[in-house]
Each structure stands twice: as structure tokens, then as C-alpha cells.
Design a protein around this motif. Structure first.
Motif, PDB file in Angstrom:
ATOM      1  N   ALA A 186       8.737  -9.524  10.047  1.00 25.99           N
ATOM      2  CA  ALA A 186       9.740  -8.638   9.433  1.00 25.99           C
ATOM      3  C   ALA A 186      10.212  -8.994   7.861  1.00 25.99           C
ATOM      4  O   ALA A 186      10.375  -7.999   7.229  1.00 25.99           O
ATOM      5  N   GLU A 187       9.918 -10.255   7.541  1.00 27.78           N
ATOM      6  CA  GLU A 187      10.275 -10.672   6.154  1.00 27.78           C
ATOM      7  C   GLU A 187       9.173  -9.952   5.260  1.00 27.78           C
ATOM      8  O   GLU A 187       9.299  -9.817   3.838  1.00 27.78           O
ATOM      9  N   GLY A 188       8.141  -9.430   5.680  1.00 28.79           N
ATOM     10  CA  GLY A 188       7.153  -8.798   4.771  1.00 28.79           C
ATOM     11  C   GLY A 188       7.368  -7.422   4.642  1.00 28.79           C
ATOM     12  O   GLY A 188       6.833  -6.667   3.805  1.00 28.79           O
ATOM     13  N   THR A 214      12.791   7.573   8.098  1.00 29.95           N
ATOM     14  CA  THR A 214      13.060   8.193   9.484  1.00 29.95           C
ATOM     15  C   THR A 214      12.074   7.311  10.448  1.00 29.95           C
ATOM     16  O   THR A 214      12.060   7.692  11.624  1.00 29.95           O
ATOM     17  N   VAL A 215      11.382   6.295   9.925  1.00 30.38           N
ATOM     18  CA  VAL A 215      10.704   5.482  10.854  1.00 30.38           C
ATOM     19  C   VAL A 215      11.283   4.047  11.299  1.00 30.38           C
ATOM     20  O   VAL A 215      11.887   3.739  10.441  1.00 30.38           O
ATOM     21  N   ASP A 257      13.759   0.453   3.352  1.00 31.88           N
ATOM     22  CA  ASP A 257      13.022   1.716   3.228  1.00 31.88           C
ATOM     23  C   ASP A 257      12.935   2.221   4.535  1.00 31.88           C
ATOM     24  O   ASP A 257      12.504   3.420   4.675  1.00 31.88           O
ATOM     25  N   TRP A 258      13.489   1.445   5.587  1.00 25.96           N
ATOM     26  CA  TRP A 258      13.432   2.022   6.920  1.00 25.96           C
ATOM     27  C   TRP A 258      14.409   2.373   7.740  1.00 25.96           C
ATOM     28  O   TRP A 258      15.559   2.037   7.095  1.00 25.96           O
ATOM     29  N   LEU A 296       0.816  -1.118  -0.112  1.00 27.81           N
ATOM     30  CA  LEU A 296      -0.022  -0.016   0.060  1.00 27.81           C
ATOM     31  C   LEU A 296       0.736   1.324  -0.021  1.00 27.81           C
ATOM     32  O   LEU A 296       0.477   2.071  -0.411  1.00 27.81           O
ATOM     33  N   VAL A 297       1.869   1.307   0.884  1.00 26.13           N
ATOM     34  CA  VAL A 297       2.938   2.524   0.712  1.00 26.13           C
ATOM     35  C   VAL A 297       3.459   2.726  -0.535  1.00 26.13           C
ATOM     36  O   VAL A 297       3.782   3.861  -0.874  1.00 26.13           O
TER      37      VAL A 297
END
Length: 244
Positions: free
Chosen positions: A214-216, A203-204, A221-222, A191-192
Motif C-alpha cells: 500500500a505504501e507504493g 472512483t477506483v 489518488d484513489w 506509469l499512471v
């Protein structure tokens, strides 16, 4: 600085209801500002087929499975073997009197069944969702257990990101995102990307309940992807300093 003067850390809660509201309350009690954006919608299956003469113990790997069972069935006299404490508490609240918790993940539940049940003497009924990340039934069959499995709930992924979630991401106001399942993580990632917001996640901090969850996520990106040491919400919050 006094606690009341602090800027509340914004934390995204992606789990389904009713768990999302409970997580939000827990975060608020710790001074955080939860942003509710459930990514999965749970639906219970009607007319669950069950032969009490053939089943000696029920296996639950989520609170949703317990709620789904009680939405259609009234039997609570059979032993309920639960993957963790949250699922066990749900079973006890539902009226099950013989509840055992593995206090961990599917591997721990397999170990609990091996310790407490006898292959050939006990037949098991695994009550599960449509999608599972680990094949509990296969693991138990490999150890000689007779296992039946029945899908008693489904979890449909959201078609778009909640606007409140999209806005705090777009404004770079989000500090933490919690993922209680692999499917929620996968849905969020899709969705993102669809909303063209992936670049705003750097920054998240993402916190996942397990390595499978976590594999999803796309780690790149993070700012960081943290995994709970044990698959519980308290351990998730501990990873970001919100355990107490």
C-alpha cells in the motif's frame, strides 16, 4: 437480479505471470471481469551457486523463488521454510517433501524459524528476488542464525501501462485494482502519472496485499486503499466481497 444479468465488475490484475492468470480465473469464477496488466516481468538467474554441505534449510518468500530454484537446481530434499501458504503449495508441487508454511509475512517466517530451527546448528539459505521490502536475512542474523542469501530472480518493471488497463481507467470503467507487491504498486503509480491518468483513479478501490504494498500507492489518488488483513489473495478478495 439474476447473476447472469449483472454487469461484471472490472478488476485490474497487476501481478506477474503465471500468478496473474490464476488470479484472473479466480475472479472470473466469482463473476468479476479481470483486466490483466502484469507490471513486472520475472527472469530467473542461471547457474545458482549452492553447496549442499553448508545449507540445512531453504527460505522462500514467494512462489517465484521456488520456480526460479527449480529452473536451475534439482534439490528438493532439504527443508523448505515458506512465508505463506501459496509459496508452500508451490514448493510442494515442485517436489519438496519437507515444507513448512509460516502462513503470513516475513515476521511470521522469522517466528517459524525460531520455533523449528536452532541457531548455530542450522544454516539457512535465503533464496530471493533482487528487490525485497523486508530484510529477512538481517532479522534472522539478529537472532543468531547463520544466513546466506542468493538472488535467484529479477523482476523488471513494465515501461508503459498496458493499453487495456489505460483504456478502462480512461473510460472510468475500472472498479478495483489489485496489488500483490510493493514493486507493482510503485510501478503502477509511476506509469499512471506518466500517462496522465492519476486523476481518473478517484472512483477506483485499490486493494494491497500488505501495508508495504500500500505504501507504493498515492492514497489521495484513489476512492479508497484497502489492505488485506492477512497477506493472502483470498484476504485481498475478501476486502472487496469476492472471497467466496
Amino acid at each position: 437480479m439474476a447473476h447472469a444479468d449483472r454487469v461484471a465488475v472490472k478488476v485490474l490484475v497487476t501481478r506477474s505471470e503465471p500468478g496473474a492468470s490464476r488470479t484472473a480465473a479466480r475472479l472470473e469464477s466469482r463473476g468479476a471481469a479481470p483486466i490483466l496488466a502484469p507490471l513486472l516481468s520475472i527472469s530467473f538467474v542461471e547457474d545458482i551457486t549452492f553447496d549442499p554441505a553448508q545449507k540445512h534449510a531453504l527460505l522462500f518468500t514467494s512462489p517465484n523463488a521456488v520456480r526460479a530454484w527449480l529452473s536451475d537446481r534439482s534439490e528438493t530434499d532439504l527443508p523448505a521454510f515458506c512465508v505463506g501458504d501459496a509459496t508452500a503449495r508451490e514448493a510442494e508441487a515442485a517436489g519438496f517433501s519437507k515444507v513448512r508454511s509460516a502462513g503470513g509475512d516475513v515476521a511470521d517466517l522469522v517466528a517459524l524459524c525460531e520455533a523449528r530451527l536452532v541457531p548455530g546448528r542450522h544454516r539457512l539459505l535465503y533464496l530471493r528476488g533482487e528487490h525485497v521490502s523486508t530484510d529477512l536475512a538481517a532479522a534472522l542474523r539478529a537472532r543468531g542464525f547463520a544466513v546466506d542469501e542468493t538472488v535467484i530472480y529479477t523482476a523488471a518493471a513494465a515501461e508503459q501501462l498496458h493499453e487495456a488497463a489505460a483504456e478502462v481507467i480512461r473510460q472510468r470503467e475500472l472498479a478495483v485494482a489489485l496489488f500483490h507487491s510493493q514493486r507493482a504498486a510503485i510501478a503502477f503509480t509511476a506509469l499512471v502519472e506518466e500517462a496522465d491518468l492519476s486523476d481518473y483513479l478517484n472512483t477506483v478501490i485499490a486493494v494491497a496485499i500488505s501495508e508495504a504494498a500500500a505504501e507504493g500507492l498515492v492514497a489521495a489518488d484513489w476512492a479508497a486503499v484497502k489492505v488485506a488483513e492477512a497477506p493472502t489473495e483470498l484476504d485481498m478478495l475478501n476486502r472487496i466481497g469476492f472471497a467466496h
